[in-house]
Design an enzyme around this catalytic site. Structure first.
Site, PDB file in Angstrom:
ATOM      1  N   LYS A   1       0.846  -1.204   0.000  1.00  0.00           N
ATOM      2  CA  LYS A   1       0.000   0.000   0.000  1.00  0.00           C
ATOM      3  C   LYS A   1       0.882   1.255   0.000  1.00  0.00           C
ATOM      4  O   LYS A   1       2.103   1.160   0.229  1.00  0.00           O
ATOM      5  CB  LYS A   1      -0.901  -0.026   1.233  1.00  0.00           C
ATOM      6  CG  LYS A   1      -0.111  -0.020   2.521  1.00  0.00           C
ATOM      7  CD  LYS A   1      -0.925  -0.528   3.690  1.00  0.00           C
ATOM      8  CE  LYS A   1      -0.104  -0.422   4.960  1.00  0.00           C
ATOM      9  NZ  LYS A   1      -0.652  -1.197   6.053  1.00  0.00           N
TER      10      LYS A   1
ATOM     11  N   ARG B   1      -9.951  -0.273  15.447  1.00  0.00           N
ATOM     12  CA  ARG B   1      -9.859   0.611  14.291  1.00  0.00           C
ATOM     13  C   ARG B   1     -10.831   0.044  13.263  1.00  0.00           C
ATOM     14  O   ARG B   1     -11.985   0.419  13.242  1.00  0.00           O
ATOM     15  CB  ARG B   1      -8.411   0.682  13.771  1.00  0.00           C
ATOM     16  CG  ARG B   1      -8.213   1.746  12.704  1.00  0.00           C
ATOM     17  CD  ARG B   1      -6.763   1.843  12.223  1.00  0.00           C
ATOM     18  NE  ARG B   1      -6.273   0.600  11.639  1.00  0.00           N
ATOM     19  CZ  ARG B   1      -5.055   0.439  11.118  1.00  0.00           C
ATOM     20  NH1 ARG B   1      -4.194   1.446  11.126  1.00  0.00           N
ATOM     21  NH2 ARG B   1      -4.683  -0.714  10.607  1.00  0.00           N
TER      22      ARG B   1
ATOM     23  N   TYR C   1      17.761  29.635   8.065  1.00  0.00           N
ATOM     24  CA  TYR C   1      16.579  30.365   8.542  1.00  0.00           C
ATOM     25  C   TYR C   1      16.544  30.398  10.063  1.00  0.00           C
ATOM     26  O   TYR C   1      16.733  29.375  10.724  1.00  0.00           O
ATOM     27  CB  TYR C   1      15.301  29.687   8.054  1.00  0.00           C
ATOM     28  CG  TYR C   1      15.004  29.902   6.582  1.00  0.00           C
ATOM     29  CD1 TYR C   1      14.914  31.185   6.042  1.00  0.00           C
ATOM     30  CD2 TYR C   1      14.783  28.817   5.740  1.00  0.00           C
ATOM     31  CE1 TYR C   1      14.630  31.383   4.698  1.00  0.00           C
ATOM     32  CE2 TYR C   1      14.488  28.999   4.401  1.00  0.00           C
ATOM     33  CZ  TYR C   1      14.416  30.290   3.876  1.00  0.00           C
ATOM     34  OH  TYR C   1      14.119  30.465   2.557  1.00  0.00           O
TER      35      TYR C   1
ATOM     36  N   MET D   1      13.290  24.106   2.243  1.00  0.00           N
ATOM     37  CA  MET D   1      12.528  23.352   1.242  1.00  0.00           C
ATOM     38  C   MET D   1      13.442  22.545   0.319  1.00  0.00           C
ATOM     39  O   MET D   1      13.148  21.400  -0.017  1.00  0.00           O
ATOM     40  CB  MET D   1      11.661  24.302   0.412  1.00  0.00           C
ATOM     41  CG  MET D   1      10.702  23.575  -0.515  1.00  0.00           C
ATOM     42  SD  MET D   1       9.765  24.680  -1.574  1.00  0.00           S
ATOM     43  CE  MET D   1       8.697  25.497  -0.400  1.00  0.00           C
TER      44      MET D   1
HETATM   45  C1  LIG Z   1       0.056  -2.118   6.627  1.00  0.00           C
HETATM   46  C2  LIG Z   1      -0.549  -3.382   7.093  1.00  0.00           C
HETATM   47  C3  LIG Z   1       0.249  -4.494   7.378  1.00  0.00           C
HETATM   48  C4  LIG Z   1       1.759  -4.438   7.358  1.00  0.00           C
HETATM   49  O1  LIG Z   1       2.215  -3.748   8.497  1.00  0.00           O
HETATM   50  P1  LIG Z   1       3.789  -3.582   8.775  1.00  0.00           P
HETATM   51  O2  LIG Z   1       3.848  -3.025  10.146  1.00  0.00           O
HETATM   52  O3  LIG Z   1       4.296  -2.617   7.773  1.00  0.00           O
HETATM   53  O4  LIG Z   1       4.378  -4.929   8.622  1.00  0.00           O
HETATM   54  C5  LIG Z   1      -0.380  -5.670   7.708  1.00  0.00           C
HETATM   55  N1  LIG Z   1      -1.740  -5.741   7.782  1.00  0.00           N
HETATM   56  C6  LIG Z   1      -2.532  -4.687   7.541  1.00  0.00           C
HETATM   57  C7  LIG Z   1      -4.006  -4.827   7.656  1.00  0.00           C
HETATM   58  C8  LIG Z   1      -1.966  -3.477   7.202  1.00  0.00           C
HETATM   59  O5  LIG Z   1      -2.759  -2.427   6.962  1.00  0.00           O
END
Ligand SMILES: *Cc1c(COP(=O)(O)O)cnc(C)c1O
Length: 360
Positions: A35, A130, A255, A303
């Protein structure tokens, strides 16, 4: 080298990290989590490099469609599920698997007729609070979906850990117990473990594991680095010095003038800044590798540039290499200096960074 900031992607390191997952969880199938554009590494690039992954996990349908458009043929599961019948139809038509985490989604699926049945991962809330269906509702929703022509049999079952990265807390064991109780009589493949679960909770491996951050060489435990678990960084963020200045004692740098030279000294300017995804909150003293030597960040991150104290590397010249994190400098360490976790550094690189693949 025309471009400035580059993300070098070490595909051999990615392969190696995948074998670490297989060694830790030899009896489980692997759903590689890609993802958020493969945690900033490029989702299609990672999927193409991980031909041996049994499936991929993404957050949303759009991310799944991007992989299908790139001819990725493995199963792809959508962690956030779908919220409309139209989205469900699109997902099903592309053989995307759906995580069903809410009663409303189960009802919508039950009322939708699909050309081909869809694979469903029924997500149980075992304590993270969640996404997930409360244990008390699982049996009824399982029956409802199991009787539904639009859903492939058997249902798949999953949950997600809230703090598996903390091996000393009992939360994870409680989540394991709750999952075992409410799935004991339900057939179908099961998955619980993220990277932290794979590393610290071997009892959680089940039929499928879902590694994310560890594939990219990053430790899921906050106080450790990937190398503590034989993981190798996949992404190395590098740029170069675009100025080396001989400053004088008392000169304020950058800055706000928040850092002042304690003596006459060389100060380097590196072409990287928050516009590239380098964290603006990185504190003075955050290490930067100049020609392989650790030099501390000084002054405020701007930046397009940061400044570094070159007293450790007085021979440094314009165009010399600067590594911000990756090979030789763990992103975990930089994250600690910026009061964040390495996940955010990897996901936060901007369009301006040029990606360069290094093939095995
Ligand atoms: C992102 C995610 C993972 C992987 O988590 P990591 O901590 O990056 O290994 C596994 N299961 C779900 C549902 C996730 O959203």
């Amino acid at each position: 080298m025309i471009s400035r900031a580059q993300a070098h992607i070490d595909l051999a390191a990615l392969q190696h990290n995948f074998t670490v997952v297989k060694t830790l969880a030899p009896r489980s199938q692997v759903m590689a989590m890609i993802k958020a554009n493969g945690y900033g590494h490029g989702a299609v690039r990672v999927a193409k490099a991980l031909r041996q992954a049994d499936a991929f996990g993404v957050a949303c349908v759009e991310e799944g469609l991007e992989l299908r458009a790139a001819k990725i043929t493995q199963p792809i599961a959508i962690m956030n599920g779908v919220s409309t019948a139209e989205e469900l139809q699109i997902a099903a038509a592309q053989q995307l698997q759906i995580v069903v985490h809410h009663r409303a989604m189960a009802e919508m699926i039950a009322q939708t007729t699909l050309a081909e049945p869809v694979t469903v991962w029924l997500k149980i809330d075992t304590g993270m609070h969640r996404l997930g269906i409360p244990p008390a509702q699982i049996a009824a929703i399982y029956q409802q979906l199991n009787a539904c022509a639009s859903v492939k049999q058997p249902l798949h079952l999953m949950t997600h850990f809230a703090e598996a990265d903390n091996p000393t807390k009992d939360t994870t064991q409680r989540q394991l117990d709750i999952f075992a109780q409410c799935t004991a009589d339900l057939p179908g493949p099961k998955t619980l473990a993220n990277s932290a679960g794979i590393i610290a909770w071997s009892g959680s491996h089940a039929d499928w594991v879902r590694p994310g951050v560890m594939l990219y060489g990053i430790s899921p435990q906050a106080n450790k680095n990937g190398s503590d678990f034989d993981l190798r960084p996949v992404l190395t963020l590098q740029s170069k010095l675009i100025a080396v200045n001989a400053l004088h004692r008392g000169d304020a740098v950058g800055y706000g003038g928040i850092w002042t030279c304690p003596e006459d000294m060389p100060v380097g300017v590196v072409a990287i800044g928050y516009g590239d995804g380098y964290p603006r909150h990185a504190k003075n003293g955050t290490p930067v590798l100049i020609n392989g030597v650790r030099c501390p960040l000084i002054g405020r991150v701007s930046m397009d540039m940061i400044m570094v104290d070159l007293r450790n590397c007085p021979q440094a010249r314009i165009n010399d290499q600067a590594i911000l994190w990756g090979a030789g400098l763990p992103a975990e360490e930089v994250a600690r200096f910026a009061d964040t976790i390495a996940y955010t550094l990897l996901c936060g690189l901007s369009q301006r960074v040029k990606y360069v693949e290094e093939h095995p």
